[in-house]
Design a protein around this motif. Structure first.
Motif, short mmCIF file in Angstrom:
data_model
loop_
_atom_site.label_atom_id
_atom_site.label_comp_id
_atom_site.label_asym_id
_atom_site.label_seq_id
_atom_site.Cartn_x
_atom_site.Cartn_y
_atom_site.Cartn_z
N LEU A 282 0.84 -1.19 0.00
CA LEU A 282 0.00 0.00 0.00
C LEU A 282 0.88 1.25 0.00
O LEU A 282 0.57 2.24 -0.68
CB LEU A 282 -0.90 -0.02 1.24
N CYS A 283 1.98 1.19 0.76
CA CYS A 283 2.92 2.31 0.80
C CYS A 283 3.47 2.61 -0.59
O CYS A 283 3.51 3.76 -1.03
CB CYS A 283 4.06 1.99 1.78
N ALA A 284 3.89 1.56 -1.31
CA ALA A 284 4.46 1.75 -2.65
C ALA A 284 3.43 2.29 -3.63
O ALA A 284 3.74 3.09 -4.52
CB ALA A 284 5.05 0.44 -3.17
N GLY B 120 1.10 4.26 -2.71
CA GLY B 120 0.90 5.64 -2.26
C GLY B 120 1.93 6.61 -2.79
O GLY B 120 1.61 7.78 -3.00
N TYR B 121 3.17 6.16 -2.97
CA TYR B 121 4.16 7.11 -3.48
C TYR B 121 4.36 7.00 -4.98
O TYR B 121 5.25 7.63 -5.52
CB TYR B 121 5.50 6.98 -2.72
N ALA C 230 0.32 8.03 -8.77
CA ALA C 230 -1.05 7.86 -9.28
C ALA C 230 -2.04 8.12 -8.14
O ALA C 230 -1.79 7.80 -6.99
CB ALA C 230 -1.25 6.45 -9.82
N LYS C 231 -3.16 8.70 -8.49
CA LYS C 231 -4.19 9.02 -7.49
C LYS C 231 -5.12 7.83 -7.26
O LYS C 231 -5.52 7.17 -8.20
CB LYS C 231 -5.04 10.20 -7.98
N PHE C 232 -5.48 7.57 -6.01
CA PHE C 232 -6.48 6.57 -5.64
C PHE C 232 -6.83 6.80 -4.17
O PHE C 232 -6.17 7.57 -3.49
CB PHE C 232 -5.96 5.14 -5.86
N PRO D 295 -6.71 5.27 -0.68
CA PRO D 295 -6.16 4.14 0.08
C PRO D 295 -7.23 3.44 0.91
O PRO D 295 -7.15 2.24 1.16
CB PRO D 295 -5.12 4.80 1.00
N GLU D 296 -8.23 4.16 1.33
CA GLU D 296 -9.25 3.57 2.21
C GLU D 296 -10.33 2.80 1.46
O GLU D 296 -11.34 2.40 2.04
CB GLU D 296 -9.82 4.66 3.13
N ASN E 281 3.55 10.81 0.45
CA ASN E 281 2.86 9.57 0.12
C ASN E 281 1.36 9.77 0.26
O ASN E 281 0.88 10.38 1.22
CB ASN E 281 3.33 8.44 1.05
N LEU E 282 0.62 9.27 -0.74
CA LEU E 282 -0.84 9.39 -0.73
C LEU E 282 -1.42 8.63 0.46
O LEU E 282 -2.48 8.96 0.98
CB LEU E 282 -1.37 8.81 -2.04
N VAL E 283 -0.71 7.57 0.85
CA VAL E 283 -1.09 6.81 2.04
C VAL E 283 -0.40 7.47 3.24
O VAL E 283 0.78 7.29 3.47
CB VAL E 283 -0.65 5.33 1.93
#
Lengths: 407, 407
Positions: free
Chosen positions: A323-325, A327-328, A331-333, A335-336, B49-51
């Motif tokens: 999930l961390c990878a 996140g950086y 790309a937008k999404f 996480p929840e 990070n997005l997360v």
């Protein structure tokens, strides 16, 4: 489409040879040659590294300026990168030697190198090798294998594939070979891939089919994040299948493109699974994406993460790193909203739902992650698009191989 | 500027404490607290990070919305990332517990976490820890050290630094502590850095000084290319030095900014040198660049290259990998103009000139590369700008630590 046992000699009119010429110490094979009995349309894709090896520059000249080719000469052991004008001169000398031995033009000879950066080629050894190889050319299954073995560096297995498709009532064959296995992060890896087909297809359509597919296959694998100076994919088509020439994007083009995609994806996965020191092929598949591009960025970020790769080596369901990878990645999404699964021959397990861990069994997760090929599937629930990326685990042997590669 | 022996209690008015609260198994210290006797201007930079971990979101609320702070509570062992609404709730509960124990407002309490992603905090243990810590607060050198030790995860050494400067006739002190050492690739790592100063400075100038410097320091280090979900730098200024308040970019601001830069660069290098499994600090300095930005992109690409990092571990002058990493960085330069040097306490050696290898001694190169801190200097001969980036070697221990981090 029929998958057949074969390599670069599978298609009509192609002969190959491989041998120990003397570039590597000992008796390891280090030179290969592929020759077509008829002129070929030539397509190619090359490294985007600003530091381009001399053979990349030579092949760009052949593919982009000359357009046709008849032969490929490959050496392993020395990459002929960062070798200045002297290095480029050796490419031309190699092509010239092959042209003389084969009775063709030097501009019809493609060359490729893989190995250590910065050393000059032993040109006399290379020239003698070219001469010897030209006397050993055969169209047999064994000859293809010898060629595939001769281009290996830290690869542990040879990588070949071949398929047949029917186009316009004729059997068209595509056969290929490639090598990995370090400095692999193709943007366009030293990945070298050589694809030979007897399809009749225009140069324009050949390059189009290759360029379009490279983005979804070779460019979606990574062993170590390092984009090589030598990455090269060459696709030669000699027309000997006698199908109606493919000159536009019709049904025949699609049939050819699908066959080519199978060849490329198969070779790309073989490279990822045989990454330096690897014990497992690690695939990440992102589904439910808004666009293929978004899915590709997310999938590639995960298979490139050292932390994730080390966890895969440890058979550890450390999903937080995945999930961390993502996140950086850029790309937008949300996480929840992410669901994550691990999947392999041992089964499929849902690990997180809507960004939060489920009460899964660590024991079962470790079982799923202990196979030779494991997949993480991330559902980001934004749309219908999907994409896969392929890498491998990060192991003690990767460090070992690369801490003393030159010694 | 005077470098002094100190940490987070070096500046006037700051007390600290650290202890084993029970988050980690055994008796390892796992919680720290820092408290200022006077209200502080608070500045912060956080992961891109997005997360984002729950404490990052909480601190953004404190720094951006509330603007002032009095206390920081940190735990190691669990990152409180990917923990949903429950995780964020625990941040607030932690702040509330600290506020009660210290007699301040919960919006004045910053929280930070580092460790495993995805697990929920044992909130009762945390709340008891906060209460116990509030009774242990001291302004001593030892108290700072206890705090610095309590925030370590895979770090092998505590990381502290302090300096004094004179501003407007008054002694201003900045003290700081931080932790690495995996998932370190700050874009704005779990890097956590806590900087305490008694300077009188406006919130605007404080944030400006921090944001400007983070790009040249923390954001120029990498251990593994993974940008953490928890990266946080917090800078608190309580004004107790009684210097004339810094409200604009004059000489006083520059003096403060230079001192802050020393603190940040020192802590950043400590983190890079103590990267997971590292045996050496590996610096890359790009000189002769057209712009600082260009130099930064090139330098960072080199220290992030797994192949280069493995070669440094092997004390192998594999310069081709350095040039290769520069080549895929995305920054433009002429590979055939590059001069490259290796430098360490054992000497300085020119390896390549104008992109081609010199006839250097491999033995001597290995000697230079066998030190605890080694630097590669690349001169790209395009201008006057330069930049450094800091990383570490890639070792068996990195793989070991990360293949079974959770077990």
């Amino acid at each position: 489409m029929k998958i057949i046992d074969g390599g670069v000699t599978a298609a009509k009119g192609f002969k190959a040879a491989g041998m120990h010429a003397g570039i590597k110490k000992g008796t390891k094979k280090d030179m290969a040659m592929i020759v077509s009995s008829a002129p070929c349309m030539a397509a190619g894709t090359f490294t985007t590294n600003l530091v381009k090896a001399a053979p990349v520059k030579w092949d760009q000249h052949v593919v982009y300026e000359h357009g046709e080719a008849r032969a490929v000469v490959v050496n392993s052991g020395i990459a002929n990168a960062c070798t200045g004008a002297e290095g480029y001169g050796y490419c031309e000398e190699t092509a010239k030697a092959a042209a003389e031995a084969l009775g063709i033009d030097k501009d019809e000879v493609l060359v490729a190198s893989t190995g250590v950066i910065g050393k000059q080629l032993p040109i006399d050894t290379i020239k003698k090798g070219v001469k010897d190889l030209s006397g050993l050319l055969l169209d047999t299954r064994e000859a293809a294998t010898l060629a595939a073995e001769s281009i290996m560096t830290t690869d542990t297995v040879k990588k070949e594939v071949a398929v047949e498709v029917e186009i316009g009532g004729k059997t068209v064959t595509i056969g290929g070979m490639c090598k990995g296995s370090g400095m692999i992060h193709p943007n366009m890896c030293t990945m070298l891939s050589f694809l030979m087909t007897d399809a009749a297809i225009s140069k324009e359509m050949l390059q189009k089919a290759l360029s379009a597919d490279v983005d979804d296959t070779y460019n979606m694998i990574s062993v170590d994040g390092d984009t090589s100076t030598n990455d090269t994919v060459l696709l030669l088509a000699n027309g000997l299948a006698e199908n109606p020439e493919i000159t536009e994007e019709g049904e025949d083009y699609q049939t050819f493109a699908r066959a080519l995609h199978y060849i490329n994806e198969t070779l790309a996965k073989k490279m990822a699974g045989d990454g330096e020191g690897a014990t497992a092929l690690f695939e990440t598949k992102v589904i439910g994406a808004q666009s293929k591009e978004q899915a590709k960025i997310l999938a590639k970020s995960v298979i490139c993460s050292n932390l994730t790769k080390a966890a895969i080596f440890g058979h550890d369901a450390n999903w937080g790193r995945i999930l961390c990878a993502m996140g950086y990645s850029g790309a937008k999404f949300d996480p929840e909203k992410v669901d994550l699964y691990f999947e392999s021959a041992a089964g499929k397990l849902k690990i997180i739902e809507n960004g939060v861990a489920l009460d899964y069994s660590e024991e079962e997760a470790t079982k799923v992650l202990s196979e030779k090929a494991v997949t993480a599937v991330a559902d980001i629930k934004m749309g219908e698009a999907s994409a896969s990326a392929w890498g491998c685990d990060l192991t003690y042997d990767y460090v070992k191989i690369n801490a003393d590669y030159r010694s």
